[in-house]
Design an enzyme around this catalytic site. Sequence first.
Site, PDB file in Angstrom:
ATOM      1  N   ASP A  36      38.437  34.008  47.712  1.00  0.00           N
ATOM      2  CA  ASP A  36      38.964  35.309  48.130  1.00  0.00           C
ATOM      3  C   ASP A  36      40.459  35.304  47.821  1.00  0.00           C
ATOM      4  O   ASP A  36      41.223  34.553  48.442  1.00  0.00           O
ATOM      5  CB  ASP A  36      38.719  35.493  49.635  1.00  0.00           C
ATOM      6  N   ILE A  37      40.890  36.131  46.864  1.00  0.00           N
ATOM      7  CA  ILE A  37      42.293  36.052  46.415  1.00  0.00           C
ATOM      8  C   ILE A  37      43.284  36.512  47.482  1.00  0.00           C
ATOM      9  O   ILE A  37      44.477  36.290  47.363  1.00  0.00           O
ATOM     10  CB  ILE A  37      42.522  36.827  45.097  1.00  0.00           C
ATOM     11  N   TYR A 144      44.546  53.776  44.241  1.00  0.00           N
ATOM     12  CA  TYR A 144      44.232  52.743  43.241  1.00  0.00           C
ATOM     13  C   TYR A 144      45.438  52.543  42.317  1.00  0.00           C
ATOM     14  O   TYR A 144      45.916  51.428  42.126  1.00  0.00           O
ATOM     15  CB  TYR A 144      42.998  53.179  42.448  1.00  0.00           C
ATOM     16  N   TRP A 169      39.149  52.895  31.188  1.00  0.00           N
ATOM     17  CA  TRP A 169      37.757  53.363  31.068  1.00  0.00           C
ATOM     18  C   TRP A 169      36.919  52.346  30.288  1.00  0.00           C
ATOM     19  O   TRP A 169      36.445  52.602  29.177  1.00  0.00           O
ATOM     20  CB  TRP A 169      37.715  54.716  30.362  1.00  0.00           C
TER      21      TRP A 169
HETATM   22  N1  LIG Z   1      36.334  48.941  34.633  1.00  0.00           N
HETATM   23  C1  LIG Z   1      37.271  49.772  34.168  1.00  0.00           C
HETATM   24  O1  LIG Z   1      36.962  50.872  33.682  1.00  0.00           O
HETATM   25  C2  LIG Z   1      38.734  49.400  34.218  1.00  0.00           C
HETATM   26  C3  LIG Z   1      39.672  50.307  33.721  1.00  0.00           C
HETATM   27  C4  LIG Z   1      41.028  49.976  33.760  1.00  0.00           C
HETATM   28  C5  LIG Z   1      41.423  48.760  34.299  1.00  0.00           C
HETATM   29  N2  LIG Z   1      40.499  47.900  34.785  1.00  0.00           N
HETATM   30  C6  LIG Z   1      40.975  46.648  35.384  1.00  0.00           C
HETATM   31  O2  LIG Z   1      40.241  45.539  34.906  1.00  0.00           O
HETATM   32  C7  LIG Z   1      40.099  44.568  35.944  1.00  0.00           C
HETATM   33  C8  LIG Z   1      38.636  44.177  36.102  1.00  0.00           C
HETATM   34  O3  LIG Z   1      37.899  45.356  36.430  1.00  0.00           O
HETATM   35  P1  LIG Z   1      36.293  45.356  36.436  1.00  0.00           P
HETATM   36  O4  LIG Z   1      35.873  46.768  36.162  1.00  0.00           O
HETATM   37  O5  LIG Z   1      35.775  44.255  35.615  1.00  0.00           O
HETATM   38  O6  LIG Z   1      36.035  45.057  37.961  1.00  0.00           O
HETATM   39  P2  LIG Z   1      34.636  45.068  38.736  1.00  0.00           P
HETATM   40  O7  LIG Z   1      33.494  45.044  37.769  1.00  0.00           O
HETATM   41  O8  LIG Z   1      34.698  46.159  39.753  1.00  0.00           O
HETATM   42  O9  LIG Z   1      34.685  43.662  39.472  1.00  0.00           O
HETATM   43  C9  LIG Z   1      35.673  43.381  40.416  1.00  0.00           C
HETATM   44  C10 LIG Z   1      35.312  42.084  41.081  1.00  0.00           C
HETATM   45  O10 LIG Z   1      36.346  41.763  42.029  1.00  0.00           O
HETATM   46  C11 LIG Z   1      35.717  41.125  43.105  1.00  0.00           C
HETATM   47  N3  LIG Z   1      36.578  41.126  44.292  1.00  0.00           N
HETATM   48  C12 LIG Z   1      36.837  42.147  45.143  1.00  0.00           C
HETATM   49  N4  LIG Z   1      37.649  41.731  46.130  1.00  0.00           N
HETATM   50  C13 LIG Z   1      37.919  40.420  45.887  1.00  0.00           C
HETATM   51  C14 LIG Z   1      38.685  39.437  46.554  1.00  0.00           C
HETATM   52  N5  LIG Z   1      39.349  39.707  47.702  1.00  0.00           N
HETATM   53  N6  LIG Z   1      38.740  38.189  46.029  1.00  0.00           N
HETATM   54  C15 LIG Z   1      38.066  37.896  44.897  1.00  0.00           C
HETATM   55  N7  LIG Z   1      37.304  38.770  44.226  1.00  0.00           N
HETATM   56  C16 LIG Z   1      37.230  40.025  44.731  1.00  0.00           C
HETATM   57  C17 LIG Z   1      34.440  41.898  43.286  1.00  0.00           C
HETATM   58  O11 LIG Z   1      33.506  41.108  44.003  1.00  0.00           O
HETATM   59  P3  LIG Z   1      32.600  41.782  45.180  1.00  0.00           P
HETATM   60  O12 LIG Z   1      31.918  42.955  44.527  1.00  0.00           O
HETATM   61  O13 LIG Z   1      31.694  40.679  45.556  1.00  0.00           O
HETATM   62  O14 LIG Z   1      33.559  42.185  46.259  1.00  0.00           O
HETATM   63  C18 LIG Z   1      33.998  42.144  41.846  1.00  0.00           C
HETATM   64  O15 LIG Z   1      33.135  41.115  41.390  1.00  0.00           O
HETATM   65  C19 LIG Z   1      40.749  45.170  37.194  1.00  0.00           C
HETATM   66  O16 LIG Z   1      42.055  44.703  37.336  1.00  0.00           O
HETATM   67  C20 LIG Z   1      40.786  46.655  36.901  1.00  0.00           C
HETATM   68  O17 LIG Z   1      41.862  47.306  37.546  1.00  0.00           O
HETATM   69  C21 LIG Z   1      39.165  48.180  34.768  1.00  0.00           C
END
Ligand SMILES: NC(=O)c1ccc[n+]([C@@H]2O[C@H](COP(=O)([O-])OP(=O)(O)OC[C@H]3O[C@@H](n4cnc5c(N)ncnc54)[C@H](OP(=O)(O)O)[C@@H]3O)[C@@H](O)[C@H]2O)c1
Length: 307
Positions: A36-37, A144, A169
Amino acid sequence: MARTVITGAAGLVARELRSQLERKDDVIALSHSELDIVDEAAVRRVFRVLRPAVVFNCAVIGVDECESRPDLARAVNVAGPSNIAAAAASIGATVVHFSTNYVFDGARGPAIEAPAASRPGRQQPAAASDFYTIGDEPRPVNVYGKTKAEGERAVIERCDRAFIIRTSWVFGHGKESFLATAAQRLRNGERVKAIRDIWASTTYVVDLVHRLQEILSVGGPATYHIVNSGTCTYEEFAREAARLVGSAESFIEPVSESTLMRAPRPRYTPMRCLESERLGLLPMRHWTAALADYVSKGRAQAIPPSL
Ligand SMILES: NC(=O)c1ccc[n+]([C@@H]2O[C@H](COP(=O)([O-])OP(=O)(O)OC[C@H]3O[C@@H](n4cnc5c(N)ncnc54)[C@H](OP(=O)(O)O)[C@@H]3O)[C@@H](O)[C@H]2O)c1
C-alpha cells in the site's frame, strides 16, 4: 539485469509494463494488497530490502472515485507518490511516475461548432499550438487532476531522478473502461453511449510502454507526454472501432459529457511531447492505427485454438 519494482501492479499500465519489462529486467510487481503506497514505513521497508534501480508507480485512484472520495484521492495520488519518491531517493533509485492530461484545464483548442442534436460537434483541424506541452501550467478542473498535479510536484521535490510520464485516455486489454471495451461491445451488437463533446489524445498501452522504454534509454529525468498522434472524442473513437469490427454506427449513441460523467472533465486536452521531440524521437503512430492493432489482437485472441 536491472531490478525494477512496479506498484499498483494489477492495473492496466502496470500489467503491460510488467509484460514488456520482464523480457529484460528483474521485475518485482507489487499489487495493492502486497504494498500500500500510502503506508510510508512499508514503502521504505520494501525498497530497503529489494533495492530496486527503478520504481514505476502505477497506483492511482480514478477520476470519478476521486470526486466522491477526495481524502482517499489525496492519500493515493499525492502522499503515496511522495512516499515512493522519498524512499527511492534514499536508495539512489530512479522513479517513473505516471500522470495525466487531466492536469490541464482544457480551455484552449480550436473553435468547435455547436453540436446539432443529431450529430456530434465537429472541430477544426488542430494546430500545433492547440496541443498542451510541458510549457503549459497545470490548471486542473477536478479532484483527480488536482491530486495528480500535486503528486507530480511531490515526486519532483523528493527525488532528483524522477521521470513524470503524462499520458491520456489509455486503452488496452484487461480494463473495463469505455476505450478498452467499445470495440468488443460493438462487435457483440451492443448499444454504446459515447461522449461527443470532449477531445483528447488517446494512447494504446502497448505503444505507451514501448515509447517509455525508448525515453528511459536516451532521455533524462523530466516531464514527458506519451500519447498516440491525433485527437478524438469518445464518439469518434467508437465510430472508428465500429468501422474496424464491421458494426453499424447506429449502435453508437452520442451523448454529452455532462449526462454521463460524475466528475467534470476538461474539454480539450490533446498533448504533444517537447522532450521527445528534443530527443529526436518520431511522433508515435496515429491512434487509428494503434486501435486497429488492438482490435486485430483482440480478434486473434478470441479465436479458439482448435480453429
Ligand atoms: N487509464 C488511463 O486512461 C490513464 C490516462 C491518463 C493517465 N493515466 C495514469 O496512468 C497510471 C496507471 O493508470 P491505470 O489506468 O493503469 O490504473 P488502474 O488500471 O486503475 O490501476 C490502478 C491500480 O492502483 C492500485 N491502487 C489503488 N490504491 C493503491 C494503493 N494505496 N497502493 C497501491 N496500489 C493501489 C489499484 O489496486 P486496487 O484496485 O486493488 O485498489 C489498481 O490495481 C496512473 O498514474 C494514471 O493516472 C491513466
